[in-house]
Design a protein around this motif. Sequence first.
Motif, PDB file in Angstrom:
ATOM      1  N   ARG A 113     -15.339-108.981  51.102  1.00 52.86           N
ATOM      2  CA  ARG A 113     -16.566-108.250  51.394  1.00 52.86           C
ATOM      3  C   ARG A 113     -17.251-108.852  52.613  1.00 52.86           C
ATOM      4  N   SER A 114     -17.990-107.994  53.301  1.00 55.39           N
ATOM      5  CA  SER A 114     -18.832-108.485  54.391  1.00 55.39           C
ATOM      6  C   SER A 114     -20.113-109.067  53.800  1.00 55.39           C
ATOM      7  N   GLU A 115     -20.845-109.799  54.614  1.00 62.00           N
ATOM      8  CA  GLU A 115     -22.167-110.226  54.187  1.00 62.00           C
ATOM      9  C   GLU A 115     -23.067-108.991  54.103  1.00 62.00           C
ATOM     10  N   PRO A 116     -23.982-108.936  53.131  1.00 63.88           N
ATOM     11  CA  PRO A 116     -24.863-107.770  53.028  1.00 63.88           C
ATOM     12  C   PRO A 116     -25.754-107.634  54.258  1.00 63.88           C
ATOM     13  N   ALA A 117     -26.041-106.387  54.617  1.00 65.64           N
ATOM     14  CA  ALA A 117     -26.975-106.084  55.703  1.00 65.64           C
ATOM     15  C   ALA A 117     -27.970-105.054  55.187  1.00 65.64           C
ATOM     16  N   ASP A 118     -29.242-105.263  55.447  1.00 70.14           N
ATOM     17  CA  ASP A 118     -30.297-104.388  54.942  1.00 70.14           C
ATOM     18  C   ASP A 118     -30.939-103.593  56.068  1.00 70.14           C
ATOM     19  N   LEU A 119     -31.188-102.300  55.804  1.00 71.33           N
ATOM     20  CA  LEU A 119     -31.898-101.433  56.730  1.00 71.33           C
ATOM     21  C   LEU A 119     -33.064-100.779  56.006  1.00 71.33           C
ATOM     22  N   ARG A 120     -34.220-100.770  56.637  1.00 74.88           N
ATOM     23  CA  ARG A 120     -35.378-100.070  56.094  1.00 74.88           C
ATOM     24  C   ARG A 120     -35.487 -98.702  56.750  1.00 74.88           C
ATOM     25  N   LEU A 121     -35.752 -97.679  55.941  1.00 74.22           N
ATOM     26  CA  LEU A 121     -35.954 -96.342  56.484  1.00 74.22           C
ATOM     27  C   LEU A 121     -37.376 -96.265  57.037  1.00 74.22           C
ATOM     28  N   ALA A 122     -37.496 -96.326  58.348  1.00 77.88           N
ATOM     29  CA  ALA A 122     -38.819 -96.331  58.984  1.00 77.88           C
ATOM     30  C   ALA A 122     -39.384 -94.931  59.134  1.00 77.88           C
ATOM     31  N   GLY A 123     -38.561 -93.915  59.006  1.00 78.76           N
ATOM     32  CA  GLY A 123     -38.990 -92.531  59.119  1.00 78.76           C
ATOM     33  C   GLY A 123     -37.883 -91.628  58.635  1.00 78.76           C
ATOM     34  N   PRO A 124     -38.061 -90.304  58.727  1.00 79.48           N
ATOM     35  CA  PRO A 124     -37.039 -89.381  58.229  1.00 79.48           C
ATOM     36  C   PRO A 124     -35.663 -89.593  58.848  1.00 79.48           C
ATOM     37  N   SER A 125     -35.616 -90.023  60.107  1.00 78.51           N
ATOM     38  CA  SER A 125     -34.320 -90.209  60.754  1.00 78.51           C
ATOM     39  C   SER A 125     -34.270 -91.495  61.583  1.00 78.51           C
ATOM     40  N   SER A 126     -35.049 -92.496  61.187  1.00 78.04           N
ATOM     41  CA  SER A 126     -35.039 -93.760  61.924  1.00 78.04           C
ATOM     42  C   SER A 126     -34.937 -94.932  60.950  1.00 78.04           C
ATOM     43  N   THR A 127     -34.335 -96.004  61.425  1.00 79.25           N
ATOM     44  CA  THR A 127     -34.166 -97.195  60.594  1.00 79.25           C
ATOM     45  C   THR A 127     -34.585 -98.428  61.393  1.00 79.25           C
ATOM     46  N   GLU A 128     -34.827 -99.497  60.675  1.00 79.17           N
ATOM     47  CA  GLU A 128     -35.106-100.780  61.312  1.00 79.17           C
ATOM     48  C   GLU A 128     -34.496-101.887  60.471  1.00 79.17           C
ATOM     49  N   LYS A 129     -34.007-102.919  61.155  1.00 75.90           N
ATOM     50  CA  LYS A 129     -33.420-104.053  60.459  1.00 75.90           C
ATOM     51  C   LYS A 129     -34.513-104.830  59.745  1.00 75.90           C
TER      52      LYS A 129
END
Length: 233
Positions: A113-129
């Motif tokens: 497995r890879s190390e986990p990576a988290d993304l926050r949904l900053a808007g309907p079609s945008s993300t941020e680390k």
Amino acid sequence: MTGGHEDRRGAVVSALLAVLLGGCVVSPQPSPPVLDGALVGVKDEPMVLVDQIALEGKPGAITPAEGVIVVTNLDTLDAPVVADVNPDGSFIATVMARTEHVLRMQVKQGELRSEPADLRLAGPSSTEKTLDHLPCLELTPGAWVTFEADGGARDVVVRNGCAEGVSIEAPRLRRGAAPFSVSPEAPFVVPPGGSTVVTVRADGDGDEREDVLFLDVTAPEPGRRALTLTLPD
């Protein structure tokens, strides 16, 4: 005759050495997959359900390009979503999520497995680390705890490098459908410069092979840390 005898003896010794040394060579171990979070975002297309999004990994997002990606919404109790990795390292994973939810991604290739990576949904079609809450609070392991097939126990060391004590609620599991149990079972405080051990055991009942352990911080500022727990399939 003596020269020929010595030549034959040297050949035998060389052959024996080759066998012995060959047995000492360590086979190279396969490297875990790598997920490039910078190449992952939300596919900008209309979805049937308001809370349904298409998480898209562009070509090259996963190296090597094989296996599956496991996506877990850390803000719901839904089961993880599993999507195939395409031959170019891209993927599409349809996930139930809304703005401000955090999606945890982990590539799975057999038992690697890879190390986990988290993304926050900053808007309907945008993300941020996302960044670790309270970086001065060090967890070892940091985000992923893996177990052997026969389960057993693993310790997570929580070290406080902050200037203040860190208060943490009783550790909790996201779904509780895997054979994991956690101690301590009560809130605790890690003093500045001190450490505490959280023990996870994989010796209970449950059909699922993974879960997420939450350490909810209440002070000096509220937040959480999350560790993925996995058993081999």
